[in-house]
Design an enzyme around this catalytic site. Structure first.
Site, PDB file in Angstrom:
ATOM      1  N   ASN A  80     -10.968  -2.455  -5.408  1.00 23.27           N
ATOM      2  CA  ASN A  80     -10.179  -1.530  -6.224  1.00 23.27           C
ATOM      3  C   ASN A  80     -10.829  -1.240  -7.583  1.00 23.27           C
ATOM      4  O   ASN A  80     -10.483  -0.255  -8.245  1.00 23.27           O
ATOM      5  CB  ASN A  80      -8.747  -2.041  -6.431  1.00 23.27           C
ATOM      6  CG  ASN A  80      -7.870  -1.920  -5.204  1.00 23.27           C
ATOM      7  OD1 ASN A  80      -6.996  -2.750  -4.954  1.00 23.27           O
ATOM      8  ND2 ASN A  80      -8.069  -0.883  -4.408  1.00 23.27           N
ATOM      9  N   ASP A 113       0.825  -1.209   0.000  1.00 17.33           N
ATOM     10  CA  ASP A 113       0.000   0.000   0.000  1.00 17.33           C
ATOM     11  C   ASP A 113       0.861   1.262   0.000  1.00 17.33           C
ATOM     12  O   ASP A 113       1.975   1.258   0.517  1.00 17.33           O
ATOM     13  CB  ASP A 113      -0.918  -0.023   1.239  1.00 17.33           C
ATOM     14  CG  ASP A 113      -2.118   0.895   1.082  1.00 17.33           C
ATOM     15  OD1 ASP A 113      -2.344   1.435  -0.028  1.00 17.33           O
ATOM     16  OD2 ASP A 113      -2.840   1.078   2.077  1.00 17.33           O
TER      17      ASP A 113
HETATM   18  C1  IPE Z   1      -5.574  -2.743  -0.314  1.00 18.14           C
HETATM   19  O1  IPE Z   1      -5.147  -1.437  -0.509  1.00 18.14           O
HETATM   20  C2  IPE Z   1      -5.523  -3.488  -1.588  1.00 18.14           C
HETATM   21  C3  IPE Z   1      -4.200  -3.646  -2.170  1.00 18.14           C
HETATM   22  C4  IPE Z   1      -3.053  -3.341  -1.616  1.00 18.14           C
HETATM   23  C5  IPE Z   1      -4.187  -4.211  -3.479  1.00 18.14           C
HETATM   24  P1  IPE Z   1      -6.167  -0.238  -0.626  1.00 18.14           P
HETATM   25  O2  IPE Z   1      -5.352   1.000  -0.650  1.00 18.14           O
HETATM   26  O3  IPE Z   1      -7.089  -0.437  -1.750  1.00 18.14           O
HETATM   27  O4  IPE Z   1      -6.963  -0.373   0.749  1.00 18.14           O
HETATM   28  P2  IPE Z   1      -7.991   0.600   1.466  1.00 18.14           P
HETATM   29  O5  IPE Z   1      -9.135   0.771   0.543  1.00 18.14           O
HETATM   30  O6  IPE Z   1      -7.282   1.893   1.714  1.00 18.14           O
HETATM   31  O7  IPE Z   1      -8.351  -0.094   2.724  1.00 18.14           O
HETATM   32  C1  IPE Z   2      -1.531   0.222  -3.350  1.00 21.19           C
HETATM   33  O1  IPE Z   2      -1.297   1.589  -3.394  1.00 21.19           O
HETATM   34  C2  IPE Z   2      -1.734  -0.387  -4.717  1.00 21.19           C
HETATM   35  C3  IPE Z   2      -3.112  -0.796  -5.009  1.00 21.19           C
HETATM   36  C4  IPE Z   2      -4.116  -0.746  -4.182  1.00 21.19           C
HETATM   37  C5  IPE Z   2      -3.363  -1.300  -6.340  1.00 21.19           C
HETATM   38  P1  IPE Z   2      -2.502   2.613  -3.422  1.00 21.19           P
HETATM   39  O2  IPE Z   2      -2.841   2.885  -4.847  1.00 21.19           O
HETATM   40  O3  IPE Z   2      -3.609   2.167  -2.570  1.00 21.19           O
HETATM   41  O4  IPE Z   2      -1.814   3.907  -2.795  1.00 21.19           O
HETATM   42  P2  IPE Z   2      -2.454   4.934  -1.779  1.00 21.19           P
HETATM   43  O5  IPE Z   2      -2.994   4.145  -0.618  1.00 21.19           O
HETATM   44  O6  IPE Z   2      -3.539   5.659  -2.502  1.00 21.19           O
HETATM   45  O7  IPE Z   2      -1.321   5.815  -1.385  1.00 21.19           O
HETATM   46 MG    MG Z   3      -4.063   2.422  -0.609  1.00 22.32          MG
END
Ligand code: IPE
Ligand code: IPE
Ligand code: MG
Length: 254
Positions: A73, A25
């Site tokens: 996502n 993340d």
């Molecule tokens: C969780 O990350 C899913 C992945 C790392 C693929 P998100 O960034 O989507 O999670 P939330 O929505 O903030 O909990």
């Molecule tokens: C994790 O990084 C990757 C995926 C969920 C695909 P994020 O895209 O959630 O990054 P933040 O949380 O917005 O910084």
């Molecule tokens: Mg995230």
């Protein structure tokens, strides 16, 4: 196994987790901090996947599960989800030779059938090409939802009960585990989540029942081998009691 790494990070080679899961993340925030678009963060996150996979392989972790894309996502803007899918395809083709030379077997969990055809083709090809590799299994969680995984398992069991193929009294913890997409893997001993978020986000909720949780503020594209080893070191300092007392563990009571 690289002895010098074990020493540098004070790792105990007799206490290496078999299965490590990571919620990768913070890509979006990493990019934003640099004044770039979110996808720039995702692209740079691929380097951290390489680091984590190689670190895990070097110390003898047998299964590495990476949360790459959740069912939730899909709620993101179309430009971002499409860019992520393109990145997945491109990364699979770029990395395939390295996966093979490093003994990595590729697997997936999640609703792979809802991914674009190009992703499904790339995944199928890479899974087939790496199927005999033995060093480590890399499990990509793609369009994955733990609640959905459990719901599907319940549906399958219910159908068997209805057809008279399963006694409802035979439904126990082991049977449920065997109906999940992770049936062939041990539960993770360690879960790492980057970016300072302290939540599970619908990831492996059944499988994490006794997993040690490790949260770090580091954003995923900044996560390097040394960060992986730090997490392992932290894990090794913990006492996993599984409901027992410390004294019982010291006395080796059954
Ligand atoms: C969780 O990350 C899913 C992945 C790392 C693929 P998100 O960034 O989507 O999670 P939330 O929505 O903030 O909990
Ligand atoms: C994790 O990084 C990757 C995926 C969920 C695909 P994020 O895209 O959630 O990054 P933040 O949380 O917005 O910084
Ligand atoms: Mg995230």
């Amino acid at each position: 196994m690289k002895a010098f790494l074990m020493e540098e990070f004070k790792l105990d080679k007799n206490n290496i987790p078999k299965h490590v899961a990571i919620i990768m993340d913070g890509n979006g925030r990493w990019a934003k901090k640099k004044g770039e678009l979110r996808i720039f963060g995702h692209t740079n996150g691929v380097g951290s996947v390489r680091e984590a996979l190689s670190a895990a392989g070097e110390i003898g972790v047998k299964f590495l599960t990476l949360y790459a894309f959740s069912s939730e996502n899909w709620r993101r803007p179309k430009e971002e989800t499409s860019a992520l899918m393109d990145l997945l395809v491109q990364s699979i083709y770029n990395e395939l030779d390295d996966l093979n030379s490093n003994g990595v077997k590729l697997a997936t969990i999640g609703d792979v059938e809802v991914l674009p055809k190009s992703c499904q083709i790339a995944l199928k090809k890479a899974i087939e090409s790496t199927k005999s590799n033995k060093k480590i299994t890399l499990i990509l969680a793609l369009s994955y939802s733990s609640r959905r995984e459990i719901s599907l398992a319940v549906q399958k069991m219910a159908q068997k009960v209805m057809n008279g193929q399963l006694e409802y009294t035979a439904i126990n913890e082991d049977l449920i585990s065997s109906y999940l997409s992770t049936a062939n893997y041990p539960d993770p001993e360690l879960l790492i989540r980057t970016s300072g978020e302290n939540r599970v986000s619908n990831f492996l909720m059944w499988q994490l029942a006794y997993t040690e949780l490790y949260f770090t503020k580091i954003l995923w594209p900044d996560f390097k081998k040394k960060n992986f080893y730090k997490a392992i070191y932290d894990y090794q300092k913990r006492e996993r009691r599984f409901g027992k007392t410390s004294e019982q563990l010291l006395n080796n009571d059954a």
